[in-house]
Design a protein around this motif. Structure first.
Motif, PDB file in Angstrom:
ATOM      1  N   LEU A 237       0.873  -1.175   0.000  1.00  0.00           N
ATOM      2  CA  LEU A 237       0.000   0.000   0.000  1.00  0.00           C
ATOM      3  C   LEU A 237       0.907   1.221   0.000  1.00  0.00           C
ATOM      4  CD1 LEU A 237      -2.605  -1.071   2.721  1.00  0.00           C
ATOM      5  CD2 LEU A 237      -2.842  -1.269   0.235  1.00  0.00           C
ATOM      6  N   ASP A 238       0.976   1.923  -1.116  1.00  0.00           N
ATOM      7  CA  ASP A 238       1.931   3.010  -1.299  1.00  0.00           C
ATOM      8  C   ASP A 238       1.176   4.308  -1.576  1.00  0.00           C
ATOM      9  OD1 ASP A 238       3.956   4.745  -2.003  1.00  0.00           O
ATOM     10  OD2 ASP A 238       4.917   3.384  -3.413  1.00  0.00           O
ATOM     11  N   THR A 239       1.312   5.278  -0.664  1.00  0.00           N
ATOM     12  CA  THR A 239       0.731   6.611  -0.823  1.00  0.00           C
ATOM     13  C   THR A 239      -0.769   6.523  -1.060  1.00  0.00           C
ATOM     14  OG1 THR A 239       2.826   7.107  -1.966  1.00  0.00           O
ATOM     15  CG2 THR A 239       1.258   8.895  -1.786  1.00  0.00           C
ATOM     16  N   CYS A 240      -1.443   5.710  -0.259  1.00  0.00           N
ATOM     17  CA  CYS A 240      -2.889   5.540  -0.338  1.00  0.00           C
ATOM     18  C   CYS A 240      -3.569   6.255   0.831  1.00  0.00           C
ATOM     19  CB  CYS A 240      -3.257   4.058  -0.291  1.00  0.00           C
ATOM     20  SG  CYS A 240      -2.637   3.086  -1.691  1.00  0.00           S
ATOM     21  N   THR A 241      -4.854   6.505   0.675  1.00  0.00           N
ATOM     22  CA  THR A 241      -5.697   6.951   1.776  1.00  0.00           C
ATOM     23  C   THR A 241      -6.828   5.952   1.900  1.00  0.00           C
ATOM     24  OG1 THR A 241      -5.185   9.284   1.377  1.00  0.00           O
ATOM     25  CG2 THR A 241      -7.144   8.799   2.676  1.00  0.00           C
ATOM     26  N   ILE A 242      -6.861   5.248   3.028  1.00  0.00           N
ATOM     27  CA  ILE A 242      -7.826   4.175   3.224  1.00  0.00           C
ATOM     28  C   ILE A 242      -8.666   4.510   4.452  1.00  0.00           C
ATOM     29  CG2 ILE A 242      -8.153   1.696   3.544  1.00  0.00           C
ATOM     30  CD1 ILE A 242      -6.662   2.330   0.985  1.00  0.00           C
ATOM     31  N   GLY A 243      -9.985   4.622   4.268  1.00  0.00           N
ATOM     32  CA  GLY A 243     -10.870   4.890   5.390  1.00  0.00           C
ATOM     33  C   GLY A 243     -11.746   6.107   5.156  1.00  0.00           C
ATOM     34  N   GLU A 244     -12.794   6.219   5.952  1.00  0.00           N
ATOM     35  CA  GLU A 244     -13.767   7.306   5.836  1.00  0.00           C
ATOM     36  C   GLU A 244     -13.422   8.427   6.806  1.00  0.00           C
ATOM     37  OE1 GLU A 244     -16.066   9.807   4.832  1.00  0.00           O
ATOM     38  OE2 GLU A 244     -16.581   7.958   3.750  1.00  0.00           O
ATOM     39  N   GLY A 245     -13.165   9.621   6.249  1.00  0.00           N
ATOM     40  CA  GLY A 245     -12.748  10.744   7.072  1.00  0.00           C
ATOM     41  C   GLY A 245     -13.882  11.553   7.663  1.00  0.00           C
ATOM     42  N   VAL A 246     -15.108  11.327   7.201  1.00  0.00           N
ATOM     43  CA  VAL A 246     -16.262  12.064   7.715  1.00  0.00           C
ATOM     44  C   VAL A 246     -16.808  11.326   8.935  1.00  0.00           C
ATOM     45  CG1 VAL A 246     -18.576  12.908   7.194  1.00  0.00           C
ATOM     46  CG2 VAL A 246     -16.802  12.928   5.417  1.00  0.00           C
ATOM     47  N   LYS A 247     -17.030  12.050  10.040  1.00  0.00           N
ATOM     48  CA  LYS A 247     -17.527  11.431  11.259  1.00  0.00           C
ATOM     49  C   LYS A 247     -19.003  11.048  11.132  1.00  0.00           C
ATOM     50  CE  LYS A 247     -14.223  13.732  14.280  1.00  0.00           C
ATOM     51  NZ  LYS A 247     -14.036  14.536  15.496  1.00  0.00           N
ATOM     52  N   PRO A 248     -19.425   9.956  11.789  1.00  0.00           N
ATOM     53  CA  PRO A 248     -18.632   9.078  12.653  1.00  0.00           C
ATOM     54  C   PRO A 248     -17.754   8.118  11.837  1.00  0.00           C
ATOM     55  CG  PRO A 248     -20.874   8.277  12.529  1.00  0.00           C
ATOM     56  CD  PRO A 248     -20.857   9.573  11.774  1.00  0.00           C
ATOM     57  N   THR A 272       1.246   6.022   3.725  1.00  0.00           N
ATOM     58  CA  THR A 272      -0.189   5.785   3.573  1.00  0.00           C
ATOM     59  C   THR A 272      -0.945   6.283   4.803  1.00  0.00           C
ATOM     60  OG1 THR A 272      -0.040   3.947   2.014  1.00  0.00           O
ATOM     61  CG2 THR A 272      -1.916   3.925   3.519  1.00  0.00           C
ATOM     62  N   THR A 273      -2.090   6.922   4.560  1.00  0.00           N
ATOM     63  CA  THR A 273      -2.961   7.386   5.626  1.00  0.00           C
ATOM     64  C   THR A 273      -4.100   6.393   5.810  1.00  0.00           C
ATOM     65  OG1 THR A 273      -2.456   9.702   5.151  1.00  0.00           O
ATOM     66  CG2 THR A 273      -4.462   9.251   6.396  1.00  0.00           C
ATOM     67  N   VAL A 274      -4.249   5.909   7.023  1.00  0.00           N
ATOM     68  CA  VAL A 274      -5.335   4.998   7.372  1.00  0.00           C
ATOM     69  C   VAL A 274      -6.254   5.715   8.351  1.00  0.00           C
ATOM     70  CG1 VAL A 274      -5.954   2.776   8.370  1.00  0.00           C
ATOM     71  CG2 VAL A 274      -3.844   2.993   7.055  1.00  0.00           C
ATOM     72  N   ILE A 275      -7.536   5.799   8.032  1.00  0.00           N
ATOM     73  CA  ILE A 275      -8.492   6.534   8.852  1.00  0.00           C
ATOM     74  C   ILE A 275      -9.481   5.543   9.443  1.00  0.00           C
ATOM     75  CG2 ILE A 275     -10.152   8.428   8.922  1.00  0.00           C
ATOM     76  CD1 ILE A 275      -8.862   9.453   6.316  1.00  0.00           C
ATOM     77  N   GLN A 296      -0.127   7.212   8.978  1.00  0.00           N
ATOM     78  CA  GLN A 296      -0.915   7.802  10.040  1.00  0.00           C
ATOM     79  C   GLN A 296      -2.166   6.981  10.279  1.00  0.00           C
ATOM     80  OE1 GLN A 296      -1.462  12.160   9.432  1.00  0.00           O
ATOM     81  NE2 GLN A 296      -0.463  11.745   7.505  1.00  0.00           N
ATOM     82  N   MET A 297      -2.694   7.054  11.449  1.00  0.00           N
ATOM     83  CA  MET A 297      -4.026   6.545  11.714  1.00  0.00           C
ATOM     84  C   MET A 297      -4.786   7.597  12.505  1.00  0.00           C
ATOM     85  SD  MET A 297      -5.484   3.203  13.707  1.00  0.00           S
ATOM     86  CE  MET A 297      -5.373   3.972  15.315  1.00  0.00           C
ATOM     87  N   TYR A 298      -5.915   8.036  11.978  1.00  0.00           N
ATOM     88  CA  TYR A 298      -6.750   8.981  12.692  1.00  0.00           C
ATOM     89  C   TYR A 298      -7.891   8.223  13.353  1.00  0.00           C
ATOM     90  CZ  TYR A 298      -4.308  12.417   9.860  1.00  0.00           C
ATOM     91  OH  TYR A 298      -3.345  13.178   9.267  1.00  0.00           O
ATOM     92  N   SER A 299      -8.260   8.608  14.532  1.00  0.00           N
ATOM     93  CA  SER A 299      -9.285   7.879  15.264  1.00  0.00           C
ATOM     94  C   SER A 299     -10.121   8.859  16.082  1.00  0.00           C
ATOM     95  CB  SER A 299      -8.635   6.850  16.194  1.00  0.00           C
ATOM     96  OG  SER A 299      -9.614   6.217  16.984  1.00  0.00           O
ATOM     97  N   GLU A 300     -11.371   8.482  16.293  1.00  0.00           N
ATOM     98  CA  GLU A 300     -12.214   9.283  17.153  1.00  0.00           C
ATOM     99  C   GLU A 300     -11.928   8.989  18.626  1.00  0.00           C
ATOM    100  OE1 GLU A 300     -16.220   8.638  16.078  1.00  0.00           O
ATOM    101  OE2 GLU A 300     -16.045   9.623  14.144  1.00  0.00           O
ATOM    102  N   GLN A 304      -3.191   4.144  19.277  1.00  0.00           N
ATOM    103  CA  GLN A 304      -1.876   4.161  18.657  1.00  0.00           C
ATOM    104  C   GLN A 304      -1.913   3.388  17.355  1.00  0.00           C
ATOM    105  OE1 GLN A 304       0.569   2.398  21.676  1.00  0.00           O
ATOM    106  NE2 GLN A 304       1.021   4.339  22.649  1.00  0.00           N
ATOM    107  N   PHE A 305      -0.991   3.717  16.495  1.00  0.00           N
ATOM    108  CA  PHE A 305      -0.815   2.953  15.274  1.00  0.00           C
ATOM    109  C   PHE A 305      -0.104   1.668  15.641  1.00  0.00           C
ATOM    110  CE2 PHE A 305      -0.803   2.744  10.711  1.00  0.00           C
ATOM    111  CZ  PHE A 305       0.229   1.907  10.419  1.00  0.00           C
ATOM    112  N   ARG A 306      -0.855   0.557  15.666  1.00  0.00           N
ATOM    113  CA  ARG A 306      -0.263  -0.685  16.144  1.00  0.00           C
ATOM    114  C   ARG A 306      -0.420  -1.780  15.092  1.00  0.00           C
ATOM    115  NH1 ARG A 306      -2.774  -2.387  21.589  1.00  0.00           N
ATOM    116  NH2 ARG A 306      -4.693  -1.653  20.624  1.00  0.00           N
ATOM    117  N   VAL A 307       0.495  -2.709  15.082  1.00  0.00           N
ATOM    118  CA  VAL A 307       0.472  -3.840  14.193  1.00  0.00           C
ATOM    119  C   VAL A 307       0.599  -5.099  15.023  1.00  0.00           C
ATOM    120  CG1 VAL A 307       1.554  -4.973  12.220  1.00  0.00           C
ATOM    121  CG2 VAL A 307       1.531  -2.482  12.353  1.00  0.00           C
ATOM    122  N   LEU A 308      -0.357  -5.989  14.903  1.00  0.00           N
ATOM    123  CA  LEU A 308      -0.300  -7.252  15.642  1.00  0.00           C
ATOM    124  C   LEU A 308       0.178  -8.343  14.698  1.00  0.00           C
ATOM    125  CD1 LEU A 308      -0.894  -9.096  18.068  1.00  0.00           C
ATOM    126  CD2 LEU A 308      -3.229  -9.319  17.190  1.00  0.00           C
TER     127      LEU A 308
END
Length: 313
Positions: A237-248, A272-275, A296-300, A304-308
């Protein structure tokens, strides 16, 4: 049109339309395409406008079937500047191979500025392994909530390169990609309101690169997973934006698993930005998840940005 129009064993055929002629399908046969291009090469459909009012296999099927008298190798065919409306009646928008096809050379076919919509299964269906170099340039695949996939290569299918264009409103995933000798590349696509982005759960090794993709949806599956894997996978995943930025913001996740441990996997997440509002976005047991750049990961909720993963990260 009440029966298939077939072009067979032809080199250099040209169809040129101007959207003034609408081909209306009333054949009501889910086993028949509207147009069939069999054992043809270097043929072009330009400005094709079709609309289905009853069941059909596809608007156009390109195939090799080795019927008696068919001598040309199918390759380098092209559809461009065309609108194909299924209205919930066609199984596929375009079938490269598929029912009746022999899995042999049927390759380097391209689609430019083609809009497909209203199919029940897939906008672009390419299940045969010998369909190398399949190119979709600035195309759109709209499931309108009925179609399962924008692109479906099934288990061992075509190699796909999707450049620009868009996906929307798919009931299963925008792309279901199988094993291939070439990497699948999704470059610069936009997607809105599909249930999932990538389904990489079919048998075999998957090699996929997504670059510059914007994927957003409020209507994910109940599991909230926008990416699924189930076998050996090499995904970037290279320079992508994944996720919905409009709340909720939905609690979207990505699952990378390989339960059979069929081989080493690698997931590269670059710039890559993950929302997501999920506490943990990346879940699974895949070794070798590699994160670099300004991810990045944005959250309401605080997260943390974590990887399991298991050991090896």
């Amino acid at each position: 049109i009440n029966d298939t129009i077939e072009i067979r064993n032809v080199q250099g055929f040209r169809f040129i339309g101007s959207f003034q002629t609408l081909f209306i399908w009333v054949g009501d046969n889910a086993d028949k395409p509207i147009f069939r291009l069999a054992h043809c090469n270097h043929c072009i459909f330009d400005g094709l406008f079709t609309r289905a009012y009853s069941a059909a296999l596809a608007h156009v099927q390109m195939l090799r079937d080795n019927l008696l008298g068919s001598t040309l190798t199918p390759s380098h065919n092209r559809i461009q500047n065309s609108i194909l409306e299924g209205q919930g009646h066609t199984t596929y928008g375009i079938a490269i191979g598929g029912p009746g096809a022999v899995d042999a050379n049927n390759e380097y076919n391209s689609f430019d500025q083609v809009a497909v919509s209203g199919y029940t299964d897939a906008g672009f269906y390419a299940p045969n392994s010998q369909s190398f170099g399949t190119l979709m340039n600035n195309c759109s695949a709209s499931g309108i909530g009925v179609g399962k996939y924008g692109v479906d290569t099934k288990g061992v299918g075509a190699s796909v390169r999707w450049v620009g264009g868009s996906f929307d409103n798919h009931a299963e995933a925008d792309l279901r990609l199988g094993r291939t000798a070439q990497a699948h590349i999704i470059d610069g696509a936009q997607s809105e309101n599909s249930k999932r982005f990538l389904d990489l759960t079919l048998d075999g090794r998957h090699q996929v690169v997504a670059r510059g993709v914007r994927w957003t949806s409020f209507g994910l599956h109940e599991d909230m997973k926008c990416i699924l894997t189930a076998n050996t996978t090499h995904l970037t995943l290279d320079t992508c934006t994944i996720g919905e930025g409009v709340k909720p913001t939905p609690p979207m996740t990505m699952e990378f698993i390989n339960p059979a441990q069929t081989g080493p996997s690698s997931i590269r997440v670059i710039n890559t930005t993950v929302i997501s509002s999920a506490n943990q976005v990346f879940i699974g047991d895949t070794q070798g998840v590699y994160v670099e750049g300004s991810n990045q990961m944005y959250s309401e909720i605080p997260a943390q940005f974590r990887v399991l993963t298991v050991a090896g990260v």
